[in-house]
Design a protein around this motif. Structure first.
Motif, PDB file in Angstrom:
ATOM      1  N   HIS A  62     110.825  22.869  62.365  1.00 29.61           N
ATOM      2  CA  HIS A  62     108.663  23.718  62.624  1.00 29.61           C
ATOM      3  C   HIS A  62     108.933  24.355  63.361  1.00 29.61           C
ATOM      4  O   HIS A  62     108.234  25.789  62.424  1.00 29.61           O
ATOM      5  CB  HIS A  62     108.512  22.586  62.246  1.00 29.61           C
ATOM      6  CG  HIS A  62     106.826  22.985  61.977  1.00 29.61           C
ATOM      7  ND1 HIS A  62     106.486  22.682  60.613  1.00 29.61           N
ATOM      8  CD2 HIS A  62     105.883  23.540  62.871  1.00 29.61           C
ATOM      9  CE1 HIS A  62     104.969  23.369  60.708  1.00 29.61           C
ATOM     10  NE2 HIS A  62     104.803  23.439  61.678  1.00 29.61           N
ATOM     11  N   GLU A  63     108.942  24.298  64.387  1.00 31.84           N
ATOM     12  CA  GLU A  63     107.918  25.519  64.865  1.00 31.84           C
ATOM     13  C   GLU A  63     108.994  26.185  65.989  1.00 31.84           C
ATOM     14  O   GLU A  63     108.672  26.850  66.286  1.00 31.84           O
ATOM     15  CB  GLU A  63     108.560  24.451  67.155  1.00 31.84           C
ATOM     16  CG  GLU A  63     107.388  23.492  66.434  1.00 31.84           C
ATOM     17  CD  GLU A  63     105.690  23.526  66.136  1.00 31.84           C
ATOM     18  OE1 GLU A  63     104.847  25.024  66.404  1.00 31.84           O
ATOM     19  OE2 GLU A  63     105.058  23.053  66.214  1.00 31.84           O
ATOM     20  N   HIS A  66     108.333  29.041  63.218  1.00 29.64           N
ATOM     21  CA  HIS A  66     107.195  29.721  63.775  1.00 29.64           C
ATOM     22  C   HIS A  66     107.714  30.974  64.910  1.00 29.64           C
ATOM     23  O   HIS A  66     107.008  32.285  64.985  1.00 29.64           O
ATOM     24  CB  HIS A  66     106.207  28.756  64.153  1.00 29.64           C
ATOM     25  CG  HIS A  66     105.357  27.942  63.830  1.00 29.64           C
ATOM     26  ND1 HIS A  66     105.006  28.594  62.788  1.00 29.64           N
ATOM     27  CD2 HIS A  66     104.920  26.923  63.659  1.00 29.64           C
ATOM     28  CE1 HIS A  66     103.815  27.361  61.745  1.00 29.64           C
ATOM     29  NE2 HIS A  66     104.053  26.281  62.640  1.00 29.64           N
ATOM     30  N   THR A  69     110.247  33.852  63.966  1.00 32.83           N
ATOM     31  CA  THR A  69     109.279  34.957  63.195  1.00 32.83           C
ATOM     32  C   THR A  69     108.273  35.476  63.816  1.00 32.83           C
ATOM     33  O   THR A  69     108.022  36.668  63.663  1.00 32.83           O
ATOM     34  CB  THR A  69     108.331  34.088  61.442  1.00 32.83           C
ATOM     35  OG1 THR A  69     109.384  33.088  61.172  1.00 32.83           O
ATOM     36  CG2 THR A  69     107.547  35.221  60.797  1.00 32.83           C
ATOM     37  N   ASP A 100     100.616  37.394  61.280  1.00 28.37           N
ATOM     38  CA  ASP A 100     100.074  36.156  61.367  1.00 28.37           C
ATOM     39  C   ASP A 100     100.100  35.379  60.429  1.00 28.37           C
ATOM     40  O   ASP A 100     100.865  34.364  60.559  1.00 28.37           O
ATOM     41  CB  ASP A 100      98.546  36.070  62.174  1.00 28.37           C
ATOM     42  CG  ASP A 100      97.507  36.502  63.317  1.00 28.37           C
ATOM     43  OD1 ASP A 100      99.210  37.327  64.107  1.00 28.37           O
ATOM     44  OD2 ASP A 100      96.559  37.166  63.877  1.00 28.37           O
ATOM     45  N   ILE A 103     103.569  34.448  60.067  1.00 26.34           N
ATOM     46  CA  ILE A 103     103.615  33.370  61.277  1.00 26.34           C
ATOM     47  C   ILE A 103     103.527  32.430  61.194  1.00 26.34           C
ATOM     48  O   ILE A 103     104.345  31.325  61.377  1.00 26.34           O
ATOM     49  CB  ILE A 103     103.704  34.045  62.588  1.00 26.34           C
ATOM     50  CG1 ILE A 103     104.563  34.956  63.224  1.00 26.34           C
ATOM     51  CG2 ILE A 103     104.012  33.307  64.019  1.00 26.34           C
ATOM     52  CD1 ILE A 103     103.779  35.976  63.876  1.00 26.34           C
ATOM     53  N   ILE A 104     102.576  31.782  60.551  1.00 23.98           N
ATOM     54  CA  ILE A 104     102.593  30.557  60.307  1.00 23.98           C
ATOM     55  C   ILE A 104     102.689  29.715  59.046  1.00 23.98           C
ATOM     56  O   ILE A 104     102.933  28.773  59.529  1.00 23.98           O
ATOM     57  CB  ILE A 104     100.595  30.499  60.242  1.00 23.98           C
ATOM     58  CG1 ILE A 104      99.459  31.200  61.326  1.00 23.98           C
ATOM     59  CG2 ILE A 104      99.572  28.997  59.469  1.00 23.98           C
ATOM     60  CD1 ILE A 104      97.936  31.624  61.222  1.00 23.98           C
ATOM     61  N   GLY A 107     106.197  27.883  59.941  1.00 20.64           N
ATOM     62  CA  GLY A 107     106.564  26.407  59.728  1.00 20.64           C
ATOM     63  C   GLY A 107     106.930  25.117  58.882  1.00 20.64           C
ATOM     64  O   GLY A 107     107.754  25.029  58.659  1.00 20.64           O
ATOM     65  N   ASP A 164      98.314  23.710  60.192  1.00 18.62           N
ATOM     66  CA  ASP A 164      99.401  25.608  60.102  1.00 18.62           C
ATOM     67  C   ASP A 164      97.797  25.738  58.843  1.00 18.62           C
ATOM     68  O   ASP A 164      98.002  26.722  58.842  1.00 18.62           O
ATOM     69  CB  ASP A 164     100.500  25.790  59.637  1.00 18.62           C
ATOM     70  CG  ASP A 164     101.039  25.268  60.782  1.00 18.62           C
ATOM     71  OD1 ASP A 164     100.718  25.438  61.375  1.00 18.62           O
ATOM     72  OD2 ASP A 164     102.262  24.977  60.204  1.00 18.62           O
TER      73      ASP A 164
END
Length: 283
Positions: A62-63, A66, A69, A100, A103-104, A107, A164
């Motif tokens: 998941h991380e 982020h 990306t 943003d 990117i958010i 995840g 998120d």
């Protein structure tokens, strides 16, 4: 008690590896997450350890969603820290809502993909199993990992900080609002949603929902206290002020346009009179 030593202990983390050039850290609080696995239970100690490891791997992926990306958008100083309440990816660089938001959302997209794939594999394995053996246990674990990822994916998209969903809403509001105003608006929304989450979580015996609600409530309160205090009507007051400013700007624009139109009309009138004077030979 030596609080400085306690604080140093709670801030302790160790770098374990690099993935795609991104350093991965494990925080000391991860031990509290792994404790149920160390106690055993379920199908046995080692299966519990495997289950906990797969959950940690899911959080790491998941991380990475982020972080990779963010790397695509040329963010710098990327890192990932896994801790007892999940994990977080950090970066530095000049962001904007257009960068943003993907990117958010990267995840949760990874989390849902893991959940769907694990559910398909688990269901397929259990459907085709002919006897109960260790492979069946593996498929049960995989299916449950899929269920947990899908559940965490939906909970993580609730529009509450620090999750998120809250950060995505903040990024969306930043298209219209100053970043600090957008952050405070989401934090105030959190004060409304999180008590509902906590009550529903306890009423329905959904511990995950209650924990998410409690974390969200604490984060929302701390965010507001650090940025000017709790003012529940602030968003609507700002919205009214913004509407008034926009109306005033429209009136000024209309006034300017009317003035320019009037000047142009007078200029055309003078030009028409001059043209007629020349045609009639009037000196």
């Amino acid at each position: 008690m030596n609080f400085s030593r306690l604080n140093s202990f709670l801030n302790w983390q160790v770098r374990v590896c690099n993935l795609f050039g991104i350093p991965i850290y494990l925080h000391i609080t991860l031990v509290f997450f792994l404790w149920p696995a160390l106690r055993g239970g379920g199908f046995g100690f080692w299966y519990s350890v495997e289950y906990a490891a797969l959950i940690v791997l899911s959080i790491l992926l998941h991380e990475l969603g982020h972080a990779l990306t963010a790397k695509h958008f040329r963010m710098t100083q990327l890192s990932i820290t896994l801790h007892g309440f999940g994990g977080f990816a950090s970066s530095s660089g000049r962001g904007n809502p257009k960068t943003d938001l993907p990117i958010i959302l990267a995840g949760p997209a990874v989390t849902f993909a893991i959940g769907i794939v694990c559910n398909l594999i688990g269901n397929y394995g259990l459907h085709n199993a002919t006897s109960f053996d260790s492979s069946v246990i593996q498929f049960v674990i995989i299916k449950d990992i899929g269920y947990v990822n899908i559940l965490m994916g939906f909970l993580n998209l609730i529009p509450v900080l620090p999750f998120d969903g809250g950060n995505a809403l903040r990024a969306i509001l930043t298209f219209k609002l100053h970043p600090s105003k957008a952050m405070r608006a989401v934090a105030h929304l959190g004060l409304i949603l999180t008590p509902i989450m906590i009550v529903c979580g306890y009423a329905k015996a959904m511990d995950y929902l209650a924990i998410f609600g409690l974390i969200g409530l604490l984060t929302s309160v701390m965010t507001l206290l650090q940025t000017g205090g709790i003012r529940m009507g602030e968003f609507f007051a700002d919205r009214r002020a913004r509407k008034e400013d926009e109306a005033a700007a429209r009136r000024r624009k209309e006034k300017n346009e009317n003035y320019v139109a009037e000047v142009n009309a007078r200029q055309r009138e003078r030009e028409e009179k001059e043209r007629l004077r020349k045609l009639l030979g009037d000196d």
